[in-house]
Design a protein around this motif. Sequence first.
Motif, PDB file in Angstrom:
ATOM      1  N   THR A   1       0.833  -1.209   0.000  1.00 42.95           N
ATOM      2  CA  THR A   1       0.000   0.000   0.000  1.00 42.95           C
ATOM      3  C   THR A   1       0.863   1.253   0.000  1.00 42.95           C
ATOM      4  O   THR A   1       0.582   2.237  -0.705  1.00 42.95           O
ATOM      5  CB  THR A   1      -0.923   0.000   1.234  1.00 42.95           C
TER       6      THR A   1
ATOM      7  N   THR B   1       1.082   4.297  -2.917  1.00 44.54           N
ATOM      8  CA  THR B   1       0.612   5.652  -2.587  1.00 44.54           C
ATOM      9  C   THR B   1       1.739   6.638  -2.267  1.00 44.54           C
ATOM     10  O   THR B   1       1.463   7.784  -1.903  1.00 44.54           O
ATOM     11  CB  THR B   1      -0.345   5.582  -1.366  1.00 44.54           C
TER      12      THR B   1
ATOM     13  N   PHE C   1      -2.089   9.309  -3.914  1.00 46.78           N
ATOM     14  CA  PHE C   1      -3.128   8.300  -3.722  1.00 46.78           C
ATOM     15  C   PHE C   1      -3.640   7.764  -5.049  1.00 46.78           C
ATOM     16  O   PHE C   1      -3.874   8.522  -5.994  1.00 46.78           O
ATOM     17  CB  PHE C   1      -4.294   8.891  -2.928  1.00 46.78           C
ATOM     18  N   VAL C   2      -3.794   6.420  -5.092  1.00 44.35           N
ATOM     19  CA  VAL C   2      -4.436   5.768  -6.235  1.00 44.35           C
ATOM     20  C   VAL C   2      -5.551   4.879  -5.692  1.00 44.35           C
ATOM     21  O   VAL C   2      -5.406   4.248  -4.640  1.00 44.35           O
ATOM     22  CB  VAL C   2      -3.419   4.942  -7.049  1.00 44.35           C
ATOM     23  N   TRP C   3      -6.619   4.841  -6.416  1.00 40.26           N
ATOM     24  CA  TRP C   3      -7.818   4.194  -5.865  1.00 40.26           C
ATOM     25  C   TRP C   3      -7.629   2.713  -5.570  1.00 40.26           C
ATOM     26  O   TRP C   3      -8.174   2.167  -4.604  1.00 40.26           O
ATOM     27  CB  TRP C   3      -9.004   4.386  -6.826  1.00 40.26           C
ATOM     28  N   TYR C   4      -6.816   2.008  -6.392  1.00 36.43           N
ATOM     29  CA  TYR C   4      -6.677   0.558  -6.174  1.00 36.43           C
ATOM     30  C   TYR C   4      -5.769   0.219  -4.984  1.00 36.43           C
ATOM     31  O   TYR C   4      -5.622  -0.943  -4.612  1.00 36.43           O
ATOM     32  CB  TYR C   4      -6.153  -0.118  -7.442  1.00 36.43           C
ATOM     33  N   SER C   5      -5.180   1.234  -4.378  1.00 33.40           N
ATOM     34  CA  SER C   5      -4.404   0.955  -3.146  1.00 33.40           C
ATOM     35  C   SER C   5      -5.319   0.616  -1.967  1.00 33.40           C
ATOM     36  O   SER C   5      -4.845   0.144  -0.921  1.00 33.40           O
ATOM     37  CB  SER C   5      -3.531   2.166  -2.799  1.00 33.40           C
ATOM     38  N   VAL C   6      -6.618   0.865  -2.165  1.00 26.53           N
ATOM     39  CA  VAL C   6      -7.574   0.554  -1.092  1.00 26.53           C
ATOM     40  C   VAL C   6      -7.583  -0.947  -0.802  1.00 26.53           C
ATOM     41  O   VAL C   6      -7.738  -1.373   0.360  1.00 26.53           O
ATOM     42  CB  VAL C   6      -8.982   1.039  -1.492  1.00 26.53           C
TER      43      VAL C   6
ATOM     44  N   THR D   1      -6.894  -2.339   2.798  1.00 24.10           N
ATOM     45  CA  THR D   1      -7.969  -2.978   3.564  1.00 24.10           C
ATOM     46  C   THR D   1      -7.529  -4.339   4.085  1.00 24.10           C
ATOM     47  O   THR D   1      -7.797  -4.717   5.232  1.00 24.10           O
ATOM     48  CB  THR D   1      -9.219  -3.132   2.684  1.00 24.10           C
TER      49      THR D   1
END
Length: 354
Positions: free
Chosen positions: A93, A97, A101-106, A110
Amino acid sequence: MISIATPLAAVVGIGGRRRRLRAEVRDNLSLLEELKKDEILSTHTPAIGWIAGKIALDVARLSGQPLGARKKPVPRGAVIFAALLTVGLGYWTYVLTRDGFVWYSVFPGTGAALFAISILGMFTNRQIPDDPDLPDGATPVQSSSAQERIASSVQLAASGADQSMFDDDGQAGVALRFVELMRKGQYELALDLADTNWNLCRIQARLWNMHQVGNLPRNGLEDLASSLLAERKPEDFWRGYVEAEAEQFAEAWSQFSSLGAASRRRRVARDYDLVVLAPLGSTGGYFVTTATAVPNALPILMHRVEGRWLVANHVGGAPPTPGWPPTWWAPGDQTFANLPADADATGATAAPAS
């Protein structure tokens, strides 16, 4: 100044607490010796056990012994595996990032958070609950906490209980073996541990029950009972009687798979002791310091005959009285509840096995 004084006071407080604990142990040791000299407190109250248990706990604290609720062991392999995944997903992660921030780092973030939470769960809420079958006010010998285990062992040692009761030929030992044999359906072996008067009354109860349903005439009951008691004849009749009795006791006492006995001797008459048996549940026994209702307790009256302890009654606190029907001194015995006051004997059933 305050920032320096606070940790200094904490250090002094820790040392002072240990000195106070040592002083309290010394004072309690002196108090214990005084209590032993007091006949009332030492004989009729658990005061000695309380003080001795507290001394043992305080010494355990001074020596650094772990005290607290019994807990499930931490699954080390699972913790290491979850920690590696947490670090790995967390680092992934971070890599995704670090430039923004990039959305697929979520997704790896998580996963790292969930594994971190799982590690926390492995270290919390590990307390093992006490046996729910214990009566209120009872402390198990194999307790959920080290404090109670130490205190309970000292309490038992200081209670003054006669441990010879639990020998194979002691009151409690014989009662426990008798119930175990009955549970297994080994009626004739159990008879070797029973008083002759008990055997006679069981025979009379069974014959009386058969008479009530019309299978035996009244005028032949006395001779048949004497023959069964002395010679175990007629053989066919004896075998049928043993099978019926064994089945009745095995069914009535099937619930008593793990039994213990109250440690204090209960003398009710010359050569008669009352032994109280009780289920242990998943514990190795328990003790009580106040009056406690014990569910499913099984009182067994024991009779000493020529130096041997034998079972005298399994349902009452007095020896059964032979007769037609025999008297078992058990409240709620339907044999006498249904017996007319002016009749010799009508409308009865045999005494229950429990």
